[in-house]
Design an enzyme around this catalytic site. Sequence first.
Site, PDB file in Angstrom:
ATOM      1  N   CYS A 121      40.729  35.431  35.110  1.00 35.14           N
ATOM      2  CA  CYS A 121      40.796  36.140  36.393  1.00 35.14           C
ATOM      3  C   CYS A 121      39.636  35.793  37.314  1.00 35.14           C
ATOM      4  O   CYS A 121      39.700  36.048  38.517  1.00 35.14           O
ATOM      5  CB  CYS A 121      40.868  37.644  36.153  1.00 35.14           C
ATOM      6  SG  CYS A 121      42.374  38.098  35.298  1.00 35.14           S
ATOM      7  N   HIS A 260      39.099  41.014  42.802  1.00 40.74           N
ATOM      8  CA  HIS A 260      40.217  40.649  41.929  1.00 40.74           C
ATOM      9  C   HIS A 260      41.103  41.882  41.753  1.00 40.74           C
ATOM     10  O   HIS A 260      40.606  42.999  41.624  1.00 40.74           O
ATOM     11  CB  HIS A 260      39.676  40.161  40.579  1.00 40.74           C
ATOM     12  CG  HIS A 260      40.747  39.992  39.550  1.00 40.74           C
ATOM     13  ND1 HIS A 260      41.845  39.188  39.755  1.00 40.74           N
ATOM     14  CD2 HIS A 260      40.904  40.540  38.313  1.00 40.74           C
ATOM     15  CE1 HIS A 260      42.624  39.241  38.684  1.00 40.74           C
ATOM     16  NE2 HIS A 260      42.077  40.053  37.808  1.00 40.74           N
ATOM     17  N   ASN A 290      48.733  41.804  38.985  1.00 40.07           N
ATOM     18  CA  ASN A 290      47.603  40.925  38.672  1.00 40.07           C
ATOM     19  C   ASN A 290      48.117  39.496  38.535  1.00 40.07           C
ATOM     20  O   ASN A 290      48.793  39.172  37.563  1.00 40.07           O
ATOM     21  CB  ASN A 290      46.945  41.404  37.375  1.00 40.07           C
ATOM     22  CG  ASN A 290      45.718  40.582  36.996  1.00 40.07           C
ATOM     23  OD1 ASN A 290      45.454  39.534  37.588  1.00 40.07           O
ATOM     24  ND2 ASN A 290      44.971  41.054  36.004  1.00 40.07           N
TER      25      ASN A 290
END
Length: 334
Positions: A121, A260, A290
């Site tokens: 990520c 993020h 996500n």
Amino acid sequence: MASPSPPSRQAAITSVGHYLPETRLTNGDLESMVETSDEWIRTRTGIQERRILGDDGKATAFMATEAAQEALDKRGIGPDAVDLIVVATVTPDMLFPATACLVQDSLGASNAWGFDLSAACSGFIYALTTGAQFIETGQAETVLVIGADKMSSIVDYTDRTTCVLFGDAAGAVVLEADEEAGLHDAVHHADGEHSDLLRMQGGGSLHPSTHATVDAHMHYLEQEGPKVFKLAVTRMADVCREVLDRTGLDGDDVDYLVPHQANQRIIDATAKQLSLSADQVMVNIDRYGNTTAATIPLCLYDWEDELERGDDLIVTAFGGGLTWGAGHLTWAYG
Ligand code: UT7
């Protein structure tokens, strides 16, 4: 890491592109796949739907190419102008060749070299810092930094603790030299001691794919969610503060935090610790979930019309590795 000394050439984002698959996987769809509820997903994560690429032969390189092409078109430059392509991904089309080579070919970027970067990520911010170095040193004039992940290819859709979280997408930025705007500072960290908290074990050299690894579901992502959650909340806020201290900015100076998008509650906690108000924070997790390396460029894409030259942005991410970091950049156009 040494304190920032501003280079004479800043690496500035001069265009943003994106790719989102058309197919939407809603919380309602997931209710019929695993024992979950729209209410649980919305209140625990903030996600309402995510996009899924599907199985018709398209994968990460396809999405990365679409996003990069859009970024180049918006900037009005041809693929021949690209010197370097950095693709952040944990879902490469295959272990090798690199996704960057596949993108280079499909764009027709015949003068570019490139490589993939694996930081889960945190991939996009790691790649942004990496790409920026080549601009700052004069090694490159035009760099494509791409975050792209087909998370649906490594998600176990029988595991309710992970399958509700992830989606597929790509985002791309063009980096070029600017005398004032651009990436001014970045701090990155890694902590392999906690590598077991978020990983995919199968298919690497330690556990090459076999019937046994597939039977054991090792070709799927696994995560200890609550442990990752706790670490994400403290470490993302800490690294943002580290960058703010180094650059001498305080919360009021920040036009946007670009975090993020893993969980709305993590984003809210980070913003609160930094005393930022909701209108200073880019959030689109409700629509895309996500998307791993794609979340930050997708935010930049969605907010592009609001941004003006000189705006101060803090980008930050946390993910598998563990990896995390933050950067301060000023926006170059708009
Ligand atoms: O992007 C890279 C980094 N990743 C992250 O930052 C993710 C960090 N972690 C998280 O975002 C959260 O930990 C999750 C969203 C993954 C989970 O939320 P949580 O509030 O930490 O829930 P939990 O894992 O503590 O589970 C609470 C309950 C459990 O039931 P019991 O034991 O209380 O009966 C789970 O079994 O919720 C249950 N549960 C679910 N229920 C309905 C877990 N997943 C689901 C689900 N639907 N999808």
